[in-house]
Design a protein around this motif. Structure first.
Motif, PDB file in Angstrom:
ATOM      1  N   TYR A   1      73.898  80.792  45.018  1.00  0.00           N
ATOM      2  CA  TYR A   1      73.634  81.628  45.933  1.00  0.00           C
ATOM      3  C   TYR A   1      73.558  82.976  45.388  1.00  0.00           C
ATOM      4  O   TYR A   1      74.428  83.354  44.646  1.00  0.00           O
TER       5      TYR A   1
ATOM      6  N   PHE B   1      72.940  87.265  45.370  1.00  0.00           N
ATOM      7  CA  PHE B   1      73.006  88.243  46.151  1.00  0.00           C
ATOM      8  C   PHE B   1      72.770  89.871  45.194  1.00  0.00           C
ATOM      9  O   PHE B   1      73.223  89.801  43.894  1.00  0.00           O
TER      10      PHE B   1
ATOM     11  N   LYS C   1      69.601  88.439  49.800  1.00  0.00           N
ATOM     12  CA  LYS C   1      70.083  87.504  49.302  1.00  0.00           C
ATOM     13  C   LYS C   1      69.319  86.462  49.025  1.00  0.00           C
ATOM     14  O   LYS C   1      68.103  86.183  49.699  1.00  0.00           O
TER      15      LYS C   1
ATOM     16  N   PHE D   1      69.269  82.060  49.133  1.00  0.00           N
ATOM     17  CA  PHE D   1      69.936  80.864  49.271  1.00  0.00           C
ATOM     18  C   PHE D   1      69.062  79.408  48.830  1.00  0.00           C
ATOM     19  O   PHE D   1      69.393  78.602  48.188  1.00  0.00           O
TER      20      PHE D   1
ATOM     21  N   GLY E   1      77.334  83.074  44.142  1.00  0.00           N
ATOM     22  CA  GLY E   1      78.019  82.376  44.899  1.00  0.00           C
ATOM     23  C   GLY E   1      77.796  80.946  44.870  1.00  0.00           C
ATOM     24  O   GLY E   1      76.712  80.510  44.625  1.00  0.00           O
TER      25      GLY E   1
ATOM     26  N   ARG F   1      82.874  77.243  47.411  1.00  0.00           N
ATOM     27  CA  ARG F   1      83.901  78.266  47.166  1.00  0.00           C
ATOM     28  C   ARG F   1      83.209  79.450  47.902  1.00  0.00           C
ATOM     29  O   ARG F   1      81.777  79.459  47.972  1.00  0.00           O
ATOM     30  N   ARG F   2      84.047  80.052  48.592  1.00  0.00           N
ATOM     31  CA  ARG F   2      83.592  81.251  49.441  1.00  0.00           C
ATOM     32  C   ARG F   2      83.310  82.566  48.737  1.00  0.00           C
ATOM     33  O   ARG F   2      82.849  83.573  49.264  1.00  0.00           O
TER      34      ARG F   2
ATOM     35  N   LEU G   1      82.630  85.576  45.750  1.00  0.00           N
ATOM     36  CA  LEU G   1      81.591  85.846  45.094  1.00  0.00           C
ATOM     37  C   LEU G   1      81.940  86.259  43.887  1.00  0.00           C
ATOM     38  O   LEU G   1      83.153  86.950  43.695  1.00  0.00           O
TER      39      LEU G   1
ATOM     40  N   GLN H   1      91.499  86.307  50.539  1.00  0.00           N
ATOM     41  CA  GLN H   1      90.842  86.052  51.723  1.00  0.00           C
ATOM     42  C   GLN H   1      91.742  85.738  52.686  1.00  0.00           C
ATOM     43  O   GLN H   1      92.086  84.474  52.825  1.00  0.00           O
TER      44      GLN H   1
ATOM     45  N   VAL I   1      93.096  82.131  53.158  1.00  0.00           N
ATOM     46  CA  VAL I   1      92.041  81.091  52.820  1.00  0.00           C
ATOM     47  C   VAL I   1      91.994  80.821  51.112  1.00  0.00           C
ATOM     48  O   VAL I   1      91.867  79.737  50.711  1.00  0.00           O
TER      49      VAL I   1
ATOM     50  N   GLN J   1      83.292  81.529  59.769  1.00  0.00           N
ATOM     51  CA  GLN J   1      84.214  80.836  58.752  1.00  0.00           C
ATOM     52  C   GLN J   1      84.277  81.571  57.222  1.00  0.00           C
ATOM     53  O   GLN J   1      85.118  81.281  56.650  1.00  0.00           O
ATOM     54  N   GLY J   2      83.519  82.707  57.319  1.00  0.00           N
ATOM     55  CA  GLY J   2      83.704  83.181  55.951  1.00  0.00           C
ATOM     56  C   GLY J   2      83.035  82.634  54.911  1.00  0.00           C
ATOM     57  O   GLY J   2      83.396  82.900  53.552  1.00  0.00           O
TER      58      GLY J   2
ATOM     59  N   LEU K   1      79.501  81.929  52.631  1.00  0.00           N
ATOM     60  CA  LEU K   1      78.383  82.594  51.849  1.00  0.00           C
ATOM     61  C   LEU K   1      77.455  83.092  52.710  1.00  0.00           C
ATOM     62  O   LEU K   1      76.621  83.845  52.491  1.00  0.00           O
ATOM     63  N   TYR K   2      77.226  82.233  53.900  1.00  0.00           N
ATOM     64  CA  TYR K   2      76.031  82.575  54.839  1.00  0.00           C
ATOM     65  C   TYR K   2      76.524  83.710  55.785  1.00  0.00           C
ATOM     66  O   TYR K   2      75.583  84.216  56.316  1.00  0.00           O
TER      67      TYR K   2
END
Lengths: 113, 116
Positions: free
Chosen positions: A32, A34, A49, A51, A94, A98-99, A101, B48, B55, B98-99, B101-102
């Motif tokens: 992903y 950005f 961004k 995706f 990303g 995993r959240r 970046l 986070q 998280v 929910q944090g 990537l979206y």
């Protein structure tokens, strides 16, 4: 682990000229991607961004970026730069699952009158 | 709509002193992030939160850094004791949901810390 490279630390363009900022990533699967802009004294703002789907994405402020899988690149472009575009630009990647970046080190854009 | 608020904007301390930064996210944003941005580098995620739970804190130097978000709204990041290499801009961001990537992250203006 994924990584992001922005080869140009500093770029100067004339107002009205076209702009391309380079971004290369390293990751095994489709990431992903950005682009953020950071003006002096301001927080980062998301420009655009990617995706999936169309590899040419449009963003705010007249910016666009193109995802090229074969070159592992996601370069940012603008056809005509305005003085207000002077800022620092960050590319980020990303990955699924995993959240967080991973940001590149940034490119500082200076615009000459 | 008010953005992400941070204070103070600037802080200068001596090494080995302690310091705290405060962040108030956008109303209704469940996810809150703290980033460290060293001069010449991109932001690096420190921690986070999802509501008041952690998280991801895998890159937080836990021997000297701590963060809390007790009521699931505003948050405090503390450094104790500070080292010279902690000189950086500390950015707070928040996002809906929910944090993932979206969910777009909205950033505050940051706190610039100088450790002498």
């Amino acid at each position: 682990a994924q990584s992001v490279t922005q080869p140009d630390i500093h770029i100067t363009v004339s107002e009205g000229a076209s702009l391309e900022l380079r971004c290369n990533y390293s990751y095994g699967a489709t990431p992903y991607l950005f682009w953020y802009v950071q003006s002096p004294g301001q927080g980062l703002q998301l420009l655009l961004k990617y995706f999936s789907g169309d590899t040419l994405v449009q963003g705010i402020k007249g910016f666009e970026a193109e995802f090229k899988r074969s070159q592992s690149s996601f370069n940012l472009r603008k056809p005509s730069v305005h003085w207000s575009d002077a800022a620092e630009y960050f590319c980020a990647v990303g990955v699924e699952g995993r959240r967080a970046l991973t940001f590149g080190s940034g490119t500082r854009l200076q615009v000459q009158p | 709509e008010a953005g992400v608020a941070q204070s103070p904007r600037y802080k200068i301390i001596e090494k080995r002193q302690s310091v705290a930064f405060w962040c108030n996210p956008i109303s209704g944003h469940a996810t809150l992030y703290w980033y460290q941005q060293i001069l010449g580098q991109g932001p690096k995620l420190l921690i986070q939160f999802q509501n008041n739970g952690v998280v991801d804190d895998s890159q937080l130097p836990k021997d000297r850094f701590s963060a809390e978000r007790l009521k699931g709204v505003d948050s405090t990041l503390k450094i104790q004791p500070a080292k010279l290499e902690d000189s950086a801009v500390y950015l707070c961001a928040s996002s809906l949901g929910q944090g993932t990537l979206y969910n777009e992250q909205f950033f505050g203006p940051g706190t610039r810390l100088t450790v002498l």
